[in-house]
Design a protein around this motif. Structure first.
Motif, PDB file in Angstrom:
ATOM      1  N   ALA A  48       0.836  -1.212   0.000  1.00  0.00           N
ATOM      2  CA  ALA A  48       0.000   0.000   0.000  1.00  0.00           C
ATOM      3  C   ALA A  48       0.872   1.264   0.000  1.00  0.00           C
ATOM      4  CB  ALA A  48      -0.928  -0.017   1.212  1.00  0.00           C
ATOM      5  N   ILE A  49       1.928   1.269   0.801  1.00  0.00           N
ATOM      6  CA  ILE A  49       2.780   2.467   0.908  1.00  0.00           C
ATOM      7  C   ILE A  49       3.573   2.679  -0.393  1.00  0.00           C
ATOM      8  CG2 ILE A  49       4.830   3.387   2.095  1.00  0.00           C
ATOM      9  CD1 ILE A  49       3.606   2.150   4.719  1.00  0.00           C
ATOM     10  N   ASN A  50       4.053   1.582  -0.988  1.00  0.00           N
ATOM     11  CA  ASN A  50       4.819   1.713  -2.244  1.00  0.00           C
ATOM     12  C   ASN A  50       3.947   2.143  -3.406  1.00  0.00           C
ATOM     13  OD1 ASN A  50       7.431   1.186  -1.527  1.00  0.00           O
ATOM     14  ND2 ASN A  50       7.050  -1.023  -1.436  1.00  0.00           N
ATOM     15  N   ARG A  51       2.762   1.533  -3.472  1.00  0.00           N
ATOM     16  CA  ARG A  51       1.895   1.804  -4.626  1.00  0.00           C
ATOM     17  C   ARG A  51       1.164   3.142  -4.484  1.00  0.00           C
ATOM     18  NH1 ARG A  51      -0.551  -1.791  -8.576  1.00  0.00           N
ATOM     19  NH2 ARG A  51      -2.663  -1.146  -9.067  1.00  0.00           N
ATOM     20  N   TYR A  52       0.916   3.531  -3.228  1.00  0.00           N
ATOM     21  CA  TYR A  52       0.160   4.776  -2.986  1.00  0.00           C
ATOM     22  C   TYR A  52       0.957   5.686  -2.048  1.00  0.00           C
ATOM     23  CZ  TYR A  52      -3.664   2.395  -5.234  1.00  0.00           C
ATOM     24  OH  TYR A  52      -4.426   1.744  -6.164  1.00  0.00           O
ATOM     25  N   PRO A  53       1.987   6.369  -2.588  1.00  0.00           N
ATOM     26  CA  PRO A  53       2.813   7.218  -1.716  1.00  0.00           C
ATOM     27  C   PRO A  53       1.998   8.315  -1.017  1.00  0.00           C
ATOM     28  CG  PRO A  53       3.785   7.019  -3.922  1.00  0.00           C
ATOM     29  CD  PRO A  53       2.435   6.367  -3.976  1.00  0.00           C
ATOM     30  N   LYS A  54       0.798   8.618  -1.547  1.00  0.00           N
ATOM     31  CA  LYS A  54      -0.021   9.658  -0.893  1.00  0.00           C
ATOM     32  C   LYS A  54      -1.034   9.072   0.084  1.00  0.00           C
ATOM     33  CE  LYS A  54       0.380  13.286  -4.294  1.00  0.00           C
ATOM     34  NZ  LYS A  54      -0.264  13.977  -5.410  1.00  0.00           N
ATOM     35  N   LEU A  55      -0.957   7.776   0.331  1.00  0.00           N
ATOM     36  CA  LEU A  55      -1.877   7.154   1.291  1.00  0.00           C
ATOM     37  C   LEU A  55      -1.839   7.932   2.611  1.00  0.00           C
ATOM     38  CD1 LEU A  55      -3.653   4.754   2.295  1.00  0.00           C
ATOM     39  CD2 LEU A  55      -1.539   3.608   2.931  1.00  0.00           C
ATOM     40  N   ASN A  56      -2.994   8.457   3.026  1.00  0.00           N
ATOM     41  CA  ASN A  56      -2.984   9.297   4.234  1.00  0.00           C
ATOM     42  C   ASN A  56      -4.035   8.931   5.273  1.00  0.00           C
ATOM     43  OD1 ASN A  56      -4.946  10.327   2.467  1.00  0.00           O
ATOM     44  ND2 ASN A  56      -4.882  12.329   3.422  1.00  0.00           N
ATOM     45  N   ILE A  57      -4.929   7.989   4.942  1.00  0.00           N
ATOM     46  CA  ILE A  57      -5.927   7.592   5.950  1.00  0.00           C
ATOM     47  C   ILE A  57      -5.978   6.060   6.026  1.00  0.00           C
ATOM     48  CG2 ILE A  57      -8.364   7.685   6.629  1.00  0.00           C
ATOM     49  CD1 ILE A  57      -8.577  10.367   5.119  1.00  0.00           C
ATOM     50  N   LEU A  58      -5.797   5.551   7.231  1.00  0.00           N
ATOM     51  CA  LEU A  58      -5.874   4.099   7.467  1.00  0.00           C
ATOM     52  C   LEU A  58      -7.090   3.828   8.343  1.00  0.00           C
ATOM     53  CD1 LEU A  58      -4.765   1.145   7.708  1.00  0.00           C
ATOM     54  CD2 LEU A  58      -3.434   1.963   9.677  1.00  0.00           C
ATOM     55  N   ILE A  59      -8.003   2.994   7.850  1.00  0.00           N
ATOM     56  CA  ILE A  59      -9.164   2.617   8.664  1.00  0.00           C
ATOM     57  C   ILE A  59      -9.031   1.142   9.049  1.00  0.00           C
ATOM     58  CG2 ILE A  59     -11.682   2.515   8.829  1.00  0.00           C
ATOM     59  CD1 ILE A  59     -11.905   4.765   6.815  1.00  0.00           C
ATOM     60  N   ASN A  60      -8.739   0.896  10.326  1.00  0.00           N
ATOM     61  CA  ASN A  60      -8.610  -0.468  10.851  1.00  0.00           C
ATOM     62  C   ASN A  60     -10.001  -0.965  11.218  1.00  0.00           C
ATOM     63  OD1 ASN A  60      -5.695  -1.083  11.014  1.00  0.00           O
ATOM     64  ND2 ASN A  60      -5.640   0.733  12.328  1.00  0.00           N
ATOM     65  N   ASN A  61     -10.639  -1.610  10.248  1.00  0.00           N
ATOM     66  CA  ASN A  61     -12.024  -2.043  10.442  1.00  0.00           C
ATOM     67  C   ASN A  61     -12.169  -3.557  10.596  1.00  0.00           C
ATOM     68  OD1 ASN A  61     -15.122  -1.919   9.910  1.00  0.00           O
ATOM     69  ND2 ASN A  61     -14.312  -3.225   8.270  1.00  0.00           N
ATOM     70  N   ALA A  62     -11.263  -4.348   9.986  1.00  0.00           N
ATOM     71  CA  ALA A  62     -11.431  -5.809   9.988  1.00  0.00           C
ATOM     72  C   ALA A  62     -11.628  -6.312  11.410  1.00  0.00           C
ATOM     73  CB  ALA A  62     -10.213  -6.486   9.362  1.00  0.00           C
ATOM     74  N   GLY A  63     -12.561  -7.231  11.572  1.00  0.00           N
ATOM     75  CA  GLY A  63     -12.796  -7.763  12.904  1.00  0.00           C
ATOM     76  C   GLY A  63     -13.711  -8.964  12.837  1.00  0.00           C
ATOM     77  N   LEU A  64     -13.706  -9.738  13.900  1.00  0.00           N
ATOM     78  CA  LEU A  64     -14.626 -10.869  13.980  1.00  0.00           C
ATOM     79  C   LEU A  64     -15.051 -11.060  15.418  1.00  0.00           C
ATOM     80  CD1 LEU A  64     -12.765 -14.072  14.401  1.00  0.00           C
ATOM     81  CD2 LEU A  64     -11.524 -12.287  13.215  1.00  0.00           C
ATOM     82  N   MET A  65     -16.200 -11.688  15.564  1.00  0.00           N
ATOM     83  CA  MET A  65     -16.765 -11.878  16.911  1.00  0.00           C
ATOM     84  C   MET A  65     -17.167 -13.334  17.073  1.00  0.00           C
ATOM     85  SD  MET A  65     -19.865  -9.774  18.663  1.00  0.00           S
ATOM     86  CE  MET A  65     -21.236 -10.568  17.864  1.00  0.00           C
TER      87      MET A  65
END
Ligand SMILES: NC(=O)c1ccc[n+]([C@@H]2O[C@H](COP(=O)([O-])OP(=O)(O)OC[C@H]3O[C@@H](n4cnc5c(N)ncnc54)[C@H](OP(=O)(O)O)[C@@H]3O)[C@@H](O)[C@H]2O)c1
Length: 245
Positions: free
Chosen positions: A72-89
């Motif tokens: 993600a960082i290499n392909r999108y040098p402008k990546l500026n928002i990370l949403i940590n959503n993955a989860g399980l219950m």
């Protein structure tokens, strides 16, 4: 936080809350990158949203997490928002032995992954303007539901970690948000036999509307719907027990 023309990575966006946020941010003209475990499902989503990019990995695996961050960082040098959503219950009954793999999966995806990603992404994010880490916890971080005890513990711990991360990054360009969902109408827990009371669950669209609006208004702890009540009641009780604080 500005939520147009940004570059956003959302984990666990093959269904439910992650997919709803991804679709909304896509419509708002952001570059959206999503991850999930099922290549076929990612391909279906990419066919529907042609500007969306996808990465397939299992977040239980350390090499999967490292590969996603590096890609993600290499392909999108402008990546500026990370949403940590993955989860399980998972439903777990500790009156008998609970399989270790079940416990480890829940803790790894819900807690270890966002902590590991904080470590992998924050140096990159600090080089961006308008950067953010958004962690998705739960109203159950504040008051547990005893049938899903490991889940509640992971979300309580993620709440604590998010608080510290916000403090550590306070002098940087990175804002740290916590989305605190109530019961939302998704399939969370379904594969483990958890039956959600759909009449009590918030509609995904209403949830997404509230989330986006409040992120745009820089609310750092977004207790949504019933979760806001759980959060407020706990704070009220804390004040009652600690009147001098
Ligand atoms: N729905 C609610 O009532 C509710 C309430 C409070 C908090 N939340 C939180 O909201 C977030 C999203 O949940 P949801 O309700 O939208 O549930 P969901 O529809 O089941 O989505 C969960 C997502 O996490 C991904 N995921 C799970 N295990 C993974 C793994 N090992 N590696 C990579 N991705 C993985 C799944 O992708 P794949 O299966 O494709 O891998 C899926 O995209 C979760 O953090 C959840 O705890 C939900």
């Amino acid at each position: 936080m500005k939520l147009t023309e940004q570059t956003v990575l959302i984990t666990g966006a093959t269904s439910g809350i992650g997919l709803a946020l991804a679709a909304r941010l896509y419509e708002m003209k952001n570059t959206v990158i999503i991850s999930g475990r099922k290549q076929e499902r990612l391909d279906e989503i990419a066919a529907h949203y042609p500007r969306m990019d996808t990465f397939c990995c299992d977040l239980q695996q350390e090499d999967g997490r490292v590969a996603l961050a590096g890609w993600a960082i290499n392909r999108y040098p402008k990546l500026n928002i990370l949403i940590n959503n993955a989860g399980l219950m998972k439903v777990s009954d500790f009156t008998a032995e609970v399989p270790f793999e079940k416990i480890a999966e829940e803790i790894t995806v819900n807690l270890l992954t966002p902590v590991h990603f904080a470590s992998l992404f924050t140096e990159h994010l600090q080089q961006q303007e308008n950067a953010a880490v958004v962690n998705v916890t739960s109203g159950l971080a504040y008051t547990p539901l005893a049938t899903v005890p490991v889940y509640c513990a992971t979300k309580a711990a993620l709440h604590s970690f998010t608080y510290s991360l916000r403090h550590q990054l306070r002098e940087t360009s990175v804002k740290v948000f916590e989305i605190i969902p109530p019961a939302v109408a998704t399939d969370l827990g379904k594969s483990d036999g958890y039956e959600q009371n759909r009449s009590m669950a918030m509609k995904l669209e209403d949830f997404t509307n509230d989330c986006i609006h409040r992120l745009e208004n820089d609310e750092y702890e977004l207790g949504i719907g019933m979760a806001e009540k759980l959060q407020a009641e706990r704070e009220g009780l804390f004040q009652m027990l600690n009147p001098d604080s």
